[in-house]
Design a protein around this motif. Structure first.
Motif, PDB file in Angstrom:
ATOM      1  N   ASN A  10       2.078  11.996   5.528  1.00 33.92           N
ATOM      2  CA  ASN A  10       3.449  12.149   6.002  1.00 33.92           C
ATOM      3  C   ASN A  10       3.486  13.203   7.104  1.00 33.92           C
ATOM      4  O   ASN A  10       3.513  14.407   6.837  1.00 33.92           O
ATOM      5  CB  ASN A  10       4.387  12.547   4.860  1.00 33.92           C
ATOM      6  CG  ASN A  10       5.842  12.413   5.275  1.00 33.92           C
ATOM      7  OD1 ASN A  10       6.195  12.662   6.413  1.00 33.92           O
ATOM      8  ND2 ASN A  10       6.681  12.009   4.344  1.00 33.92           N
ATOM      9  N   ARG A  11       3.540  12.755   8.339  1.00 33.58           N
ATOM     10  CA  ARG A  11       3.537  13.649   9.500  1.00 33.58           C
ATOM     11  C   ARG A  11       4.857  13.586  10.258  1.00 33.58           C
ATOM     12  O   ARG A  11       4.888  13.839  11.465  1.00 33.58           O
ATOM     13  CB  ARG A  11       2.398  13.243  10.446  1.00 33.58           C
ATOM     14  CG  ARG A  11       1.002  13.362   9.890  1.00 33.58           C
ATOM     15  CD  ARG A  11       0.570  14.812   9.765  1.00 33.58           C
ATOM     16  NE  ARG A  11       0.529  15.245   8.396  1.00 33.58           N
ATOM     17  CZ  ARG A  11       0.566  16.505   8.010  1.00 33.58           C
ATOM     18  NH1 ARG A  11       0.700  17.474   8.875  1.00 33.58           N
ATOM     19  NH2 ARG A  11       0.498  16.824   6.745  1.00 33.58           N
ATOM     20  N   ASP A  43       0.843  -1.195   0.000  1.00 35.92           N
ATOM     21  CA  ASP A  43       0.000   0.000   0.000  1.00 35.92           C
ATOM     22  C   ASP A  43       0.874   1.240   0.000  1.00 35.92           C
ATOM     23  O   ASP A  43       1.813   1.375   0.783  1.00 35.92           O
ATOM     24  CB  ASP A  43      -0.918   0.005   1.224  1.00 35.92           C
ATOM     25  CG  ASP A  43      -1.933   1.118   1.160  1.00 35.92           C
ATOM     26  OD1 ASP A  43      -1.581   2.253   1.536  1.00 35.92           O
ATOM     27  OD2 ASP A  43      -3.069   0.873   0.738  1.00 35.92           O
ATOM     28  N   ARG A  44       0.569   2.190  -0.877  1.00 36.67           N
ATOM     29  CA  ARG A  44       1.400   3.384  -1.032  1.00 36.67           C
ATOM     30  C   ARG A  44       1.288   4.342   0.146  1.00 36.67           C
ATOM     31  O   ARG A  44       2.169   5.177   0.369  1.00 36.67           O
ATOM     32  CB  ARG A  44       1.048   4.085  -2.351  1.00 36.67           C
ATOM     33  CG  ARG A  44       1.492   3.289  -3.577  1.00 36.67           C
ATOM     34  CD  ARG A  44       1.073   3.995  -4.852  1.00 36.67           C
ATOM     35  NE  ARG A  44       1.703   5.287  -5.004  1.00 36.67           N
ATOM     36  CZ  ARG A  44       2.883   5.501  -5.600  1.00 36.67           C
ATOM     37  NH1 ARG A  44       3.566   4.479  -6.104  1.00 36.67           N
ATOM     38  NH2 ARG A  44       3.378   6.720  -5.709  1.00 36.67           N
ATOM     39  N   GLY A  45       0.213   4.225   0.909  1.00 39.20           N
ATOM     40  CA  GLY A  45       0.135   5.016   2.121  1.00 39.20           C
ATOM     41  C   GLY A  45       1.216   4.620   3.103  1.00 39.20           C
ATOM     42  O   GLY A  45       1.823   5.469   3.774  1.00 39.20           O
ATOM     43  N   LEU A  46       1.488   3.319   3.190  1.00 35.41           N
ATOM     44  CA  LEU A  46       2.548   2.808   4.048  1.00 35.41           C
ATOM     45  C   LEU A  46       3.916   3.077   3.449  1.00 35.41           C
ATOM     46  O   LEU A  46       4.853   3.482   4.142  1.00 35.41           O
ATOM     47  CB  LEU A  46       2.354   1.302   4.252  1.00 35.41           C
ATOM     48  CG  LEU A  46       3.415   0.557   5.059  1.00 35.41           C
ATOM     49  CD1 LEU A  46       3.457   1.078   6.495  1.00 35.41           C
ATOM     50  CD2 LEU A  46       3.127  -0.940   5.049  1.00 35.41           C
ATOM     51  N   ALA A  47       4.058   2.881   2.142  1.00 36.40           N
ATOM     52  CA  ALA A  47       5.368   2.998   1.494  1.00 36.40           C
ATOM     53  C   ALA A  47       5.832   4.441   1.339  1.00 36.40           C
ATOM     54  O   ALA A  47       7.019   4.749   1.509  1.00 36.40           O
ATOM     55  CB  ALA A  47       5.315   2.317   0.122  1.00 36.40           C
ATOM     56  N   TYR A  48       4.893   5.344   1.006  1.00 32.36           N
ATOM     57  CA  TYR A  48       5.295   6.715   0.648  1.00 32.36           C
ATOM     58  C   TYR A  48       4.484   7.809   1.357  1.00 32.36           C
ATOM     59  O   TYR A  48       4.686   8.997   1.076  1.00 32.36           O
ATOM     60  CB  TYR A  48       5.150   6.927  -0.866  1.00 32.36           C
ATOM     61  CG  TYR A  48       5.876   5.906  -1.691  1.00 32.36           C
ATOM     62  CD1 TYR A  48       7.265   5.790  -1.628  1.00 32.36           C
ATOM     63  CD2 TYR A  48       5.189   5.038  -2.537  1.00 32.36           C
ATOM     64  CE1 TYR A  48       7.943   4.849  -2.379  1.00 32.36           C
ATOM     65  CE2 TYR A  48       5.855   4.086  -3.298  1.00 32.36           C
ATOM     66  CZ  TYR A  48       7.235   3.997  -3.214  1.00 32.36           C
ATOM     67  OH  TYR A  48       7.898   3.061  -3.955  1.00 32.36           O
ATOM     68  N   GLY A  49       3.574   7.427   2.237  1.00 29.19           N
ATOM     69  CA  GLY A  49       2.683   8.442   2.803  1.00 29.19           C
ATOM     70  C   GLY A  49       1.747   9.001   1.761  1.00 29.19           C
ATOM     71  O   GLY A  49       1.302  10.156   1.852  1.00 29.19           O
ATOM     72  N   ASP A  50       1.416   8.179   0.766  1.00 29.58           N
ATOM     73  CA  ASP A  50       0.635   8.623  -0.394  1.00 29.58           C
ATOM     74  C   ASP A  50      -0.860   8.520  -0.076  1.00 29.58           C
ATOM     75  O   ASP A  50      -1.540   7.562  -0.447  1.00 29.58           O
ATOM     76  CB  ASP A  50       1.000   7.749  -1.600  1.00 29.58           C
ATOM     77  CG  ASP A  50       0.449   8.288  -2.916  1.00 29.58           C
ATOM     78  OD1 ASP A  50      -0.282   9.301  -2.880  1.00 29.58           O
ATOM     79  OD2 ASP A  50       0.751   7.699  -3.961  1.00 29.58           O
ATOM     80  N   GLY A  51      -1.352   9.523   0.629  1.00 28.22           N
ATOM     81  CA  GLY A  51      -2.756   9.525   1.010  1.00 28.22           C
ATOM     82  C   GLY A  51      -3.052  10.631   1.991  1.00 28.22           C
ATOM     83  O   GLY A  51      -2.212  11.512   2.250  1.00 28.22           O
ATOM     84  N   LEU A  52      -4.238  10.583   2.546  1.00 28.62           N
ATOM     85  CA  LEU A  52      -4.725  11.627   3.454  1.00 28.62           C
ATOM     86  C   LEU A  52      -5.495  11.000   4.597  1.00 28.62           C
ATOM     87  O   LEU A  52      -5.876   9.834   4.529  1.00 28.62           O
ATOM     88  CB  LEU A  52      -5.640  12.598   2.700  1.00 28.62           C
ATOM     89  CG  LEU A  52      -5.042  13.225   1.448  1.00 28.62           C
ATOM     90  CD1 LEU A  52      -5.897  12.865   0.252  1.00 28.62           C
ATOM     91  CD2 LEU A  52      -4.930  14.720   1.587  1.00 28.62           C
ATOM     92  N   PHE A  53      -5.750  11.798   5.636  1.00 25.43           N
ATOM     93  CA  PHE A  53      -6.587  11.290   6.723  1.00 25.43           C
ATOM     94  C   PHE A  53      -7.357  12.422   7.380  1.00 25.43           C
ATOM     95  O   PHE A  53      -6.987  13.589   7.281  1.00 25.43           O
ATOM     96  CB  PHE A  53      -5.756  10.516   7.747  1.00 25.43           C
ATOM     97  CG  PHE A  53      -4.864  11.361   8.626  1.00 25.43           C
ATOM     98  CD1 PHE A  53      -5.200  11.622   9.943  1.00 25.43           C
ATOM     99  CD2 PHE A  53      -3.663  11.872   8.143  1.00 25.43           C
ATOM    100  CE1 PHE A  53      -4.376  12.374  10.760  1.00 25.43           C
ATOM    101  CE2 PHE A  53      -2.822  12.627   8.945  1.00 25.43           C
ATOM    102  CZ  PHE A  53      -3.184  12.869  10.258  1.00 25.43           C
ATOM    103  N   GLU A  54      -8.425  12.037   8.030  1.00 25.65           N
ATOM    104  CA  GLU A  54      -9.235  12.938   8.840  1.00 25.65           C
ATOM    105  C   GLU A  54      -9.430  12.297  10.208  1.00 25.65           C
ATOM    106  O   GLU A  54      -9.636  11.081  10.315  1.00 25.65           O
ATOM    107  CB  GLU A  54     -10.600  13.190   8.200  1.00 25.65           C
ATOM    108  CG  GLU A  54     -10.562  13.907   6.873  1.00 25.65           C
ATOM    109  CD  GLU A  54     -10.160  15.364   6.998  1.00 25.65           C
ATOM    110  OE1 GLU A  54     -10.452  15.980   8.048  1.00 25.65           O
ATOM    111  OE2 GLU A  54      -9.551  15.889   6.049  1.00 25.65           O
TER     112      GLU A  54
END
Length: 277
Positions: free
Chosen positions: A147-148, A20-31
């Protein structure tokens, strides 16, 4: 409350693919959304920011599908109060930065307990740490991407209970935000000022809500650069906000004590009413 309840794309699931690219690159968003009486608070503003962020990242989110899943998830969780975390990633793809082969985004929902703080900074006021980390100009300014690491590094600068939050500046010495919150200043002339986040920082949902209700109260509201060195000259009141904790009056920062003033108290009351709806 257990945090074991997790849904991915509308189905109970406890695992996430390592591709998952959220895990690999922080490629995503969250609320991060406060739940009161089983309902998402400030939901319209959260969804608006999420859609804007997805548009910036060219992630094709079906908002109607997501909100249906959120409703079903909260009903399944049977939670009256808590924190709903909504994460959207670009999904899985091959190794490397190129996202062109990613088509199936992931919508991840999880539920958590409300943070309990004793003493409660919303009542007693917050003591702020002056973070040394500096935020640089970012093409992702404003959105709540995954990415925080800067926030992690800033929050790591202090430990223990002497401080409730840390204040972070940019490389020009302008105050930007807290590690998990936005800042407001009440100036001597009654103007409500919040830092300009055009180049760095997160445009918080609670920040947006406060700006809206402040206009309704007849306050002059502005977004502009605030030099950290001039806070003591400009401000009669300081407060922080986010959509889980509400408003925290600032009572101590950088060896200076601050009074909890009437503007902060009224805005705290109105935000708390909304978050406890």
């Amino acid at each position: 409350m257990s945090t074991a309840l997790i849904w991915v794309n509308g189905q109970p699931q406890s695992e996430l693919l390592v591709s998952d690219r959220g895990l690999a690159y922080g490629d995503g968003l969250f609320e991060t959304i406060r739940v009161s009486n089983g309902l998402s608070t400030l939901a319209a503003l959260h969804w608006e920011r999420l859609v804007q962020g997805c548009r910036r990242l060219a992630i094709n989110l079906n908002l109607a599908e997501l909100t249906r899943e959120v409703d079903a998830f909260l009903a399944s969780a049977s939670v009256e109060t808590g924190v709903l975390k909504v994460t959207v990633t670009r999904g899985s793809g091959g190794r490397g930065y190129n996202p062109e082969d990613c088509h199936d985004i992931r919508r991840i929902l999880s539920i958590h307990s409300l943070p309990i703080r004793d003493p409660d900074p919303s009542i007693c006021g917050a003591k702020l740490f002056a973070c040394q980390l500096r935020l640089g100009q970012s093409a992702l300014a404003g959105i709540k991407h995954l990415n925080r690491l800067e926030q992690v590094m800033a929050r790591s600068e202090w430990s223990g209970t002497a401080y409730d939050e840390g204040l972070v500046c940019d490389f020009s010495g302008h105050v930007i935000e807290g590690t998990m919150s936005n800042l407001f200043v009440v100036a001597h002339n009654g103007e409500l000022i919040t830092p300009d986040l055009s180049f760095s920082g997160v445009k918080g949902v609670c920040r947006q809500f406060i700006m809206s209700i402040a206009h309704e109260m007849g306050l002059v509201v502005s977004e502009r650069h605030l030099a950290e060195s001039r806070l003591a000259d400009i401000a009669t009141e300081l407060f922080l906000c986010n959509s889980v904790n509400g408003v925290w009056p600032v009572v101590e920062y950088n060896q200076r004590n601050w009074e909890v003033g009437p503007v902060t108290l009224e805005l705290r009351r109105r935000v708390q009413e909304e978050l406890n709806a």
